[in-house]
Design a protein around this motif. Sequence first.
Motif, PDB file in Angstrom:
ATOM      1  N   ASP A  32     -42.295   7.743  -5.087  1.00 61.11           N
ATOM      2  CA  ASP A  32     -42.527   8.984  -4.358  1.00 61.11           C
ATOM      3  C   ASP A  32     -43.803   9.665  -4.849  1.00 61.11           C
ATOM      4  N   VAL A  33     -44.864   9.466  -4.087  1.00 62.24           N
ATOM      5  CA  VAL A  33     -46.125  10.148  -4.408  1.00 62.24           C
ATOM      6  C   VAL A  33     -46.505  11.061  -3.233  1.00 62.24           C
ATOM      7  N   SER A  34     -45.461  11.661  -2.661  1.00 62.72           N
ATOM      8  CA  SER A  34     -45.676  12.615  -1.568  1.00 62.72           C
ATOM      9  C   SER A  34     -46.462  13.805  -2.098  1.00 62.72           C
ATOM     10  N   VAL A  35     -47.103  14.505  -1.173  1.00 67.11           N
ATOM     11  CA  VAL A  35     -47.840  15.721  -1.546  1.00 67.11           C
ATOM     12  C   VAL A  35     -46.873  16.691  -2.240  1.00 67.11           C
ATOM     13  N   ALA A  36     -47.400  17.466  -3.197  1.00 70.36           N
ATOM     14  CA  ALA A  36     -46.564  18.437  -3.921  1.00 70.36           C
ATOM     15  C   ALA A  36     -46.028  19.478  -2.943  1.00 70.36           C
ATOM     16  N   ILE A  58     -54.593  10.614   6.521  1.00 70.70           N
ATOM     17  CA  ILE A  58     -54.918   9.289   5.971  1.00 70.70           C
ATOM     18  C   ILE A  58     -53.956   9.053   4.805  1.00 70.70           C
ATOM     19  N   GLY A  59     -52.938   8.212   5.047  1.00 74.80           N
ATOM     20  CA  GLY A  59     -51.884   7.962   4.053  1.00 74.80           C
ATOM     21  C   GLY A  59     -50.600   8.656   4.469  1.00 74.80           C
ATOM     22  N   ALA A  60     -49.650   7.891   5.047  1.00 80.64           N
ATOM     23  CA  ALA A  60     -48.416   8.493   5.589  1.00 80.64           C
ATOM     24  C   ALA A  60     -47.269   8.489   4.585  1.00 80.64           C
ATOM     25  N   LEU A  61     -47.156   7.431   3.807  1.00 76.62           N
ATOM     26  CA  LEU A  61     -46.016   7.168   2.906  1.00 76.62           C
ATOM     27  C   LEU A  61     -44.695   7.356   3.672  1.00 76.62           C
ATOM     28  N   GLY A  62     -43.863   8.326   3.260  1.00 79.45           N
ATOM     29  CA  GLY A  62     -42.555   8.491   3.917  1.00 79.45           C
ATOM     30  C   GLY A  62     -42.528   9.629   4.916  1.00 79.45           C
ATOM     31  N   GLY A  63     -43.680  10.212   5.194  1.00 82.17           N
ATOM     32  CA  GLY A  63     -43.723  11.252   6.226  1.00 82.17           C
ATOM     33  C   GLY A  63     -43.578  12.676   5.718  1.00 82.17           C
ATOM     34  N   TYR A  64     -43.605  12.862   4.382  1.00 81.56           N
ATOM     35  CA  TYR A  64     -43.452  14.233   3.850  1.00 81.56           C
ATOM     36  C   TYR A  64     -44.595  15.121   4.369  1.00 81.56           C
ATOM     37  N   SER A  65     -45.840  14.690   4.148  1.00 77.45           N
ATOM     38  CA  SER A  65     -46.967  15.520   4.611  1.00 77.45           C
ATOM     39  C   SER A  65     -47.017  15.543   6.134  1.00 77.45           C
ATOM     40  N   GLY A  66     -46.589  14.457   6.782  1.00 83.53           N
ATOM     41  CA  GLY A  66     -46.568  14.431   8.247  1.00 83.53           C
ATOM     42  C   GLY A  66     -45.672  15.539   8.794  1.00 83.53           C
ATOM     43  N   LEU A  83     -52.757   7.327   9.511  1.00 82.83           N
ATOM     44  CA  LEU A  83     -53.254   5.995   9.170  1.00 82.83           C
ATOM     45  C   LEU A  83     -52.520   5.487   7.929  1.00 82.83           C
ATOM     46  N   GLU A  84     -51.956   4.300   8.024  1.00 87.60           N
ATOM     47  CA  GLU A  84     -51.131   3.779   6.924  1.00 87.60           C
ATOM     48  C   GLU A  84     -51.263   2.257   6.863  1.00 87.60           C
ATOM     49  N   ILE A  85     -51.511   1.763   5.667  1.00 82.92           N
ATOM     50  CA  ILE A  85     -51.713   0.315   5.506  1.00 82.92           C
ATOM     51  C   ILE A  85     -50.395  -0.464   5.524  1.00 82.92           C
ATOM     52  N   SER A  86     -49.315   0.197   5.124  1.00 86.02           N
ATOM     53  CA  SER A  86     -48.026  -0.503   5.005  1.00 86.02           C
ATOM     54  C   SER A  86     -47.156  -0.244   6.235  1.00 86.02           C
ATOM     55  N   VAL A  88     -44.081  -0.936   6.425  1.00 85.62           N
ATOM     56  CA  VAL A  88     -42.796  -0.409   5.923  1.00 85.62           C
ATOM     57  C   VAL A  88     -42.889   1.112   5.786  1.00 85.62           C
ATOM     58  N   ASN A  89     -43.974   1.584   5.164  1.00 81.64           N
ATOM     59  CA  ASN A  89     -44.143   3.038   4.986  1.00 81.64           C
ATOM     60  C   ASN A  89     -44.264   3.735   6.337  1.00 81.64           C
ATOM     61  N   ALA A  90     -45.054   3.148   7.227  1.00 80.40           N
ATOM     62  CA  ALA A  90     -45.241   3.788   8.544  1.00 80.40           C
ATOM     63  C   ALA A  90     -43.904   3.884   9.284  1.00 80.40           C
ATOM     64  N   GLY A 111     -52.771  -0.447   9.171  1.00 85.23           N
ATOM     65  CA  GLY A 111     -53.891  -1.283   8.735  1.00 85.23           C
ATOM     66  C   GLY A 111     -54.778  -0.494   7.789  1.00 85.23           C
ATOM     67  N   GLU A 112     -55.887  -1.111   7.415  1.00 85.10           N
ATOM     68  CA  GLU A 112     -56.883  -0.426   6.569  1.00 85.10           C
ATOM     69  C   GLU A 112     -57.347   0.837   7.282  1.00 85.10           C
ATOM     70  N   ALA A 113     -57.283   1.960   6.595  1.00 81.94           N
ATOM     71  CA  ALA A 113     -57.638   3.228   7.247  1.00 81.94           C
ATOM     72  C   ALA A 113     -59.061   3.200   7.802  1.00 81.94           C
ATOM     73  N   LEU A 114     -59.986   2.551   7.099  1.00 80.84           N
ATOM     74  CA  LEU A 114     -61.368   2.551   7.590  1.00 80.84           C
ATOM     75  C   LEU A 114     -61.482   1.782   8.905  1.00 80.84           C
ATOM     76  N   ILE A 132     -56.661  13.952   3.653  1.00 78.37           N
ATOM     77  CA  ILE A 132     -57.043  12.698   2.981  1.00 78.37           C
ATOM     78  C   ILE A 132     -56.113  12.496   1.790  1.00 78.37           C
ATOM     79  N   ASP A 133     -55.307  11.418   1.846  1.00 77.24           N
ATOM     80  CA  ASP A 133     -54.290  11.226   0.799  1.00 77.24           C
ATOM     81  C   ASP A 133     -53.932   9.741   0.679  1.00 77.24           C
ATOM     82  N   ALA A 134     -54.951   8.872   0.685  1.00 80.45           N
ATOM     83  CA  ALA A 134     -54.667   7.431   0.547  1.00 80.45           C
ATOM     84  C   ALA A 134     -55.404   6.893  -0.679  1.00 80.45           C
ATOM     85  N   ASP A 135     -55.904   5.654  -0.609  1.00 81.70           N
ATOM     86  CA  ASP A 135     -56.553   5.017  -1.762  1.00 81.70           C
ATOM     87  C   ASP A 135     -57.770   5.827  -2.218  1.00 81.70           C
ATOM     88  N   LYS A 136     -57.761   6.134  -3.507  1.00 80.88           N
ATOM     89  CA  LYS A 136     -58.770   7.058  -4.052  1.00 80.88           C
ATOM     90  C   LYS A 136     -60.180   6.452  -4.004  1.00 80.88           C
TER      91      LYS A 136
HETATM   92  C1  SAM Z   1     -50.189   9.273  -1.750  1.00 83.86           C
HETATM   93  S1  SAM Z   1     -49.442   8.301  -0.534  1.00 83.86           S
HETATM   94  C2  SAM Z   1     -49.452   9.369   0.875  1.00 83.86           C
HETATM   95  C3  SAM Z   1     -48.480  10.494   0.745  1.00 83.86           C
HETATM   96  C4  SAM Z   1     -48.289  11.248   2.042  1.00 83.86           C
HETATM   97  N1  SAM Z   1     -49.549  11.792   2.517  1.00 83.86           N
HETATM   98  C5  SAM Z   1     -47.332  12.384   1.819  1.00 83.86           C
HETATM   99  O1  SAM Z   1     -47.734  13.382   1.201  1.00 83.86           O
HETATM  100  O2  SAM Z   1     -46.174  12.290   2.282  1.00 83.86           O
HETATM  101  C6  SAM Z   1     -50.696   7.154  -0.110  1.00 83.86           C
HETATM  102  C7  SAM Z   1     -50.390   6.280   1.093  1.00 83.86           C
HETATM  103  O3  SAM Z   1     -51.633   5.678   1.494  1.00 83.86           O
HETATM  104  C8  SAM Z   1     -51.396   4.344   1.867  1.00 83.86           C
HETATM  105  N2  SAM Z   1     -52.658   3.598   1.695  1.00 83.86           N
HETATM  106  C9  SAM Z   1     -53.213   3.152   0.540  1.00 83.86           C
HETATM  107  N3  SAM Z   1     -54.369   2.532   0.782  1.00 83.86           N
HETATM  108  C10 SAM Z   1     -54.579   2.593   2.111  1.00 83.86           C
HETATM  109  C11 SAM Z   1     -55.609   2.131   2.972  1.00 83.86           C
HETATM  110  N4  SAM Z   1     -56.661   1.472   2.500  1.00 83.86           N
HETATM  111  N5  SAM Z   1     -55.497   2.366   4.293  1.00 83.86           N
HETATM  112  C12 SAM Z   1     -54.409   3.042   4.786  1.00 83.86           C
HETATM  113  N6  SAM Z   1     -53.409   3.500   4.017  1.00 83.86           N
HETATM  114  C13 SAM Z   1     -53.479   3.287   2.701  1.00 83.86           C
HETATM  115  C14 SAM Z   1     -50.285   3.885   0.927  1.00 83.86           C
HETATM  116  O4  SAM Z   1     -49.594   2.772   1.462  1.00 83.86           O
HETATM  117  C15 SAM Z   1     -49.431   5.140   0.799  1.00 83.86           C
HETATM  118  O5  SAM Z   1     -48.384   5.143   1.748  1.00 83.86           O
END
Ligand code: SAM
Length: 210
Positions: A32-36, A58-66, A83-86, A88-90, A111-114, A132-136
């Motif tokens: 769980d790395v959802s937004v605080a 950018i970065g959906a995870l489990g939908g908390y920020s959504g 946008l979500e690479i996984s 399963v997460n989407a 897919g890849e967010a870019l 913006i909340d995906a790969d740093k």
């Molecule tokens: C920090 S979590 C997002 C948390 C979410 N925003 C929330 O607060 O509920 C990062 C998410 O970005 C996705 N992710 C990582 N690299 C990515 C990429 N290159 N393209 C798209 N999604 C990516 C991960 O699979 C993960 O679900």
Amino acid sequence: MITPEQYSEELYKEDEALINVKRSLAEAGIQDVSVAAGYGRLLTMLVRMSGAKAVLEIGALGGYSGICLARGFAGEEGRLVSLEISDVNAGLASRNMEAAGFGGVAEYMIGEALDSIEELEKRGDRFDLFFIDADKGNYLNYLEKAIALANPGAIIVGDNTLLRGRTLNPDKNGPSVKIMRQFNEQIASNPRLMSTFLPAYDGLALAIVK
Ligand SMILES: C[S@@+](CC[C@H](N)C(=O)[O-])C[C@H]1O[C@@H](n2cnc3c(N)ncnc32)[C@H](O)[C@@H]1O
């Protein structure tokens, strides 16, 4: 003594929809790395205060920020592209959004967010708010793309800008840390942005595209 963040969370308890996201992540064995919580509330307020109708996450995870973003839409006009690479997460995010009453509000691009952003550019999509909340390692790229896809006055939010303290530590100089420092510096100095840096939790960058 409790921390300011804990005090805030005592005042504003997470509700059932957000607790459900956390429960679903735990059940799926996903970290769980959802937004605080406090920044989730801020996302809702930013969408509502700005009147944003088109939001790119950018970065959906489990939908908390959504859920937090969708809660900001007034009425039924809002549209969230996430946008979500996984897949399963989407899928999890989509189900949790539906359970929270936001079925059909979000479009998940897997897919890849870019790559997805390239597709959005081709579609001619423009957005009023970016989270913006995906790969740093791609934060600078995401910032550049957000500015390019921004409607005038759009808001850009970037999470985890402190990288759990690594951004501040001169002994930490890994690729993500270097990029995050550049991201923060860009947000602070880009003449196209008006911005601030919120140091609570893991740090949040907040900017308006002029
Ligand atoms: C920090 S979590 C997002 C948390 C979410 N925003 C929330 O607060 O509920 C990062 C998410 O970005 C996705 N992710 C990582 N690299 C990515 C990429 N290159 N393209 C798209 N999604 C990516 C991960 O699979 C993960 O679900």
